[in-house]
Motif scaffolding. Structure first.
Motif, PDB file in Angstrom:
ATOM      1  N   GLU A   1      33.760  40.023  38.870  1.00 28.51           N
ATOM      2  CA  GLU A   1      35.137  39.564  38.670  1.00 28.51           C
ATOM      3  C   GLU A   1      35.360  38.193  39.307  1.00 28.51           C
ATOM      4  O   GLU A   1      36.045  37.333  38.733  1.00 28.51           O
ATOM      5  CB  GLU A   1      36.125  40.575  39.261  1.00 28.51           C
ATOM      6  CG  GLU A   1      36.222  41.880  38.488  1.00 28.51           C
ATOM      7  CD  GLU A   1      36.646  41.656  37.045  1.00 28.51           C
ATOM      8  OE1 GLU A   1      37.592  40.867  36.817  1.00 28.51           O
ATOM      9  OE2 GLU A   1      36.037  42.252  36.140  1.00 28.51           O
ATOM     10  N   PHE A   2      34.779  37.997  40.477  1.00 25.83           N
ATOM     11  CA  PHE A   2      34.924  36.706  41.151  1.00 25.83           C
ATOM     12  C   PHE A   2      34.252  35.602  40.332  1.00 25.83           C
ATOM     13  O   PHE A   2      34.771  34.484  40.240  1.00 25.83           O
ATOM     14  CB  PHE A   2      34.311  36.768  42.553  1.00 25.83           C
ATOM     15  CG  PHE A   2      34.616  35.559  43.398  1.00 25.83           C
ATOM     16  CD1 PHE A   2      35.885  35.356  43.908  1.00 25.83           C
ATOM     17  CD2 PHE A   2      33.629  34.632  43.688  1.00 25.83           C
ATOM     18  CE1 PHE A   2      36.173  34.246  44.692  1.00 25.83           C
ATOM     19  CE2 PHE A   2      33.899  33.513  44.466  1.00 25.83           C
ATOM     20  CZ  PHE A   2      35.173  33.324  44.980  1.00 25.83           C
ATOM     21  N   SER A   3      33.131  35.924  39.715  1.00 26.55           N
ATOM     22  CA  SER A   3      32.423  34.953  38.890  1.00 26.55           C
ATOM     23  C   SER A   3      33.270  34.525  37.690  1.00 26.55           C
ATOM     24  O   SER A   3      33.295  33.346  37.318  1.00 26.55           O
ATOM     25  CB  SER A   3      31.090  35.533  38.405  1.00 26.55           C
ATOM     26  OG  SER A   3      30.211  35.752  39.493  1.00 26.55           O
ATOM     27  N   LYS A   4      33.966  35.489  37.096  1.00 23.97           N
ATOM     28  CA  LYS A   4      34.846  35.163  35.961  1.00 23.97           C
ATOM     29  C   LYS A   4      35.926  34.175  36.402  1.00 23.97           C
ATOM     30  O   LYS A   4      36.236  33.212  35.699  1.00 23.97           O
ATOM     31  CB  LYS A   4      35.497  36.438  35.411  1.00 23.97           C
ATOM     32  CG  LYS A   4      34.535  37.363  34.678  1.00 23.97           C
ATOM     33  CD  LYS A   4      35.275  38.614  34.201  1.00 23.97           C
ATOM     34  CE  LYS A   4      34.319  39.584  33.513  1.00 23.97           C
ATOM     35  NZ  LYS A   4      35.011  40.830  33.097  1.00 23.97           N
ATOM     36  N   GLN A   5      36.497  34.439  37.564  1.00 28.38           N
ATOM     37  CA  GLN A   5      37.546  33.575  38.097  1.00 28.38           C
ATOM     38  C   GLN A   5      37.012  32.169  38.370  1.00 28.38           C
ATOM     39  O   GLN A   5      37.649  31.163  38.058  1.00 28.38           O
ATOM     40  CB  GLN A   5      38.098  34.183  39.384  1.00 28.38           C
ATOM     41  CG  GLN A   5      39.257  33.400  39.990  1.00 28.38           C
ATOM     42  CD  GLN A   5      39.715  34.002  41.306  1.00 28.38           C
ATOM     43  OE1 GLN A   5      39.317  35.099  41.672  1.00 28.38           O
ATOM     44  NE2 GLN A   5      40.544  33.273  42.019  1.00 28.38           N
TER      45      GLN A   5
END
Length: 291
Positions: free
Chosen positions: A246-250
């Motif tokens: 999820e952090f990577s998507k952000q």
């Protein structure tokens, strides 16, 4: 008396404004990303870092411009550093402090790599990202450092700590509001005795040790953070959960914002192309103008 104080504040503001203009003149004409970087707010931060000494601020800023021209922090993208972030050893929190500032969470006990170059690239990327996500009325970020699982064997080498301090205080002056070192073990004291000598006085004052059994330090922590947002690892009520996917998507979404801000084209294959900017951004000789 009130009027006299107001006049004094106005005089101080006028003096500082004149020093910003003086620094701008001394730096001379810049091009591309250096010109974009050296806003009035930026010049003010460098002057504040050097106690409004224009000559010292000029030297500091020129060193940063040289560093940025080689390190190219604005061109780092998440896919280049995501491996460093798999354990969540450094990441942007999903909450702000009470002043609305971006918060970086650092968990040195989760160090997962050996390359100093890659570690610094990852850290610089996240500092740049934190700045990108600051509210319009804020220029500084807060750091929360969690010592869970920290041992001397898992601690970052002195060289890494020194380089982190160097980058933060010399190339991102006045960007750190406060750094809370939460419940460090006694073993950390030996490490700290060495590291603190690399920290300048201004930065040193922003480093706060917090111990759960010390009411004063806990009160200081609560003055900066709402306990409902603050993770339990820092004495709050929220659960600290780092989801790398999820952090990577952000971060990938933020990479587009970064490219747009710096005038770079962000293509699907993450290749960056200059949009009217050249590689070296520092004018070889400052162009002097009459004050």
């Amino acid at each position: 008396m009130f009027r006299r104080k107001t006049e004094q504040e106005q005089n101080e503001a006028a003096l500082r404004e004149s020093k910003i203009k003086e620094l701008k003149t001394l730096i001379g004409q810049l091009s591309g990303k250096s010109s974009l970087y050296c806003s009035d707010a930026c010049l003010k931060r460098y002057l504040e870092a050097r106690n409004w000494n224009v000559g010292k601020a000029k030297k500091m800023l020129e060193e940063t411009l040289k560093w940025r021209s080689t390190f190219k922090p604005e061109q780092i993208r998440w896919d280049e550093v995501s491996g460093e972030g798999e354990t969540g050893k450094v990441y942007k929190a999903g909450f702000h402090d009470r002043h609305g500032r971006t918060v970086l969470i650092l968990r040195p006990g989760l160090q997962n790599t050996k390359s100093l170059e890659d570690q610094m690239k990852h850290l610089v990327y996240l500092i740049e990202n934190a700045i990108l996500n600051l509210p319009e009325d804020q220029e500084q970020m807060s750091w929360l450092i969690d010592f869970t699982e920290w041992t001397l064997s898992t601690s970052v080498p002195i060289k890494s700590a020194r380089e982190t301090i160097n980058i933060l205080q010399n190339h991102y002056p006045e960007r750190l509001a406060v750094a809370f070192l939460y419940n460090p073990p006694r073993l950390f004291e030996a490490f700290w005795k060495i590291v603190k000598y690399f920290i300048d006085a201004k930065t040193f004052q922003k480093v706060k040790f917090v111990y759960p059994k010390n009411p004063e330090s806990v009160e200081l922590m609560s003055s900066f953070f709402d306990e409902e947002n603050l993770p339990t690892e820092f004495g709050g009520k929220a659960l600290l959960q780092y989801n790398h996917e999820e952090f990577s998507k952000q971060m990938n979404q933020d990479d587009v914002k970064t490219a747009n801000f710096w005038g770079l084209v962000h293509s699907n294959n993450n290749q960056l192309h200059a949009n009217g900017f050249s590689g070296a951004e520092i004018a070889p000789e400052p162009i002097q103008t009459n004050p």
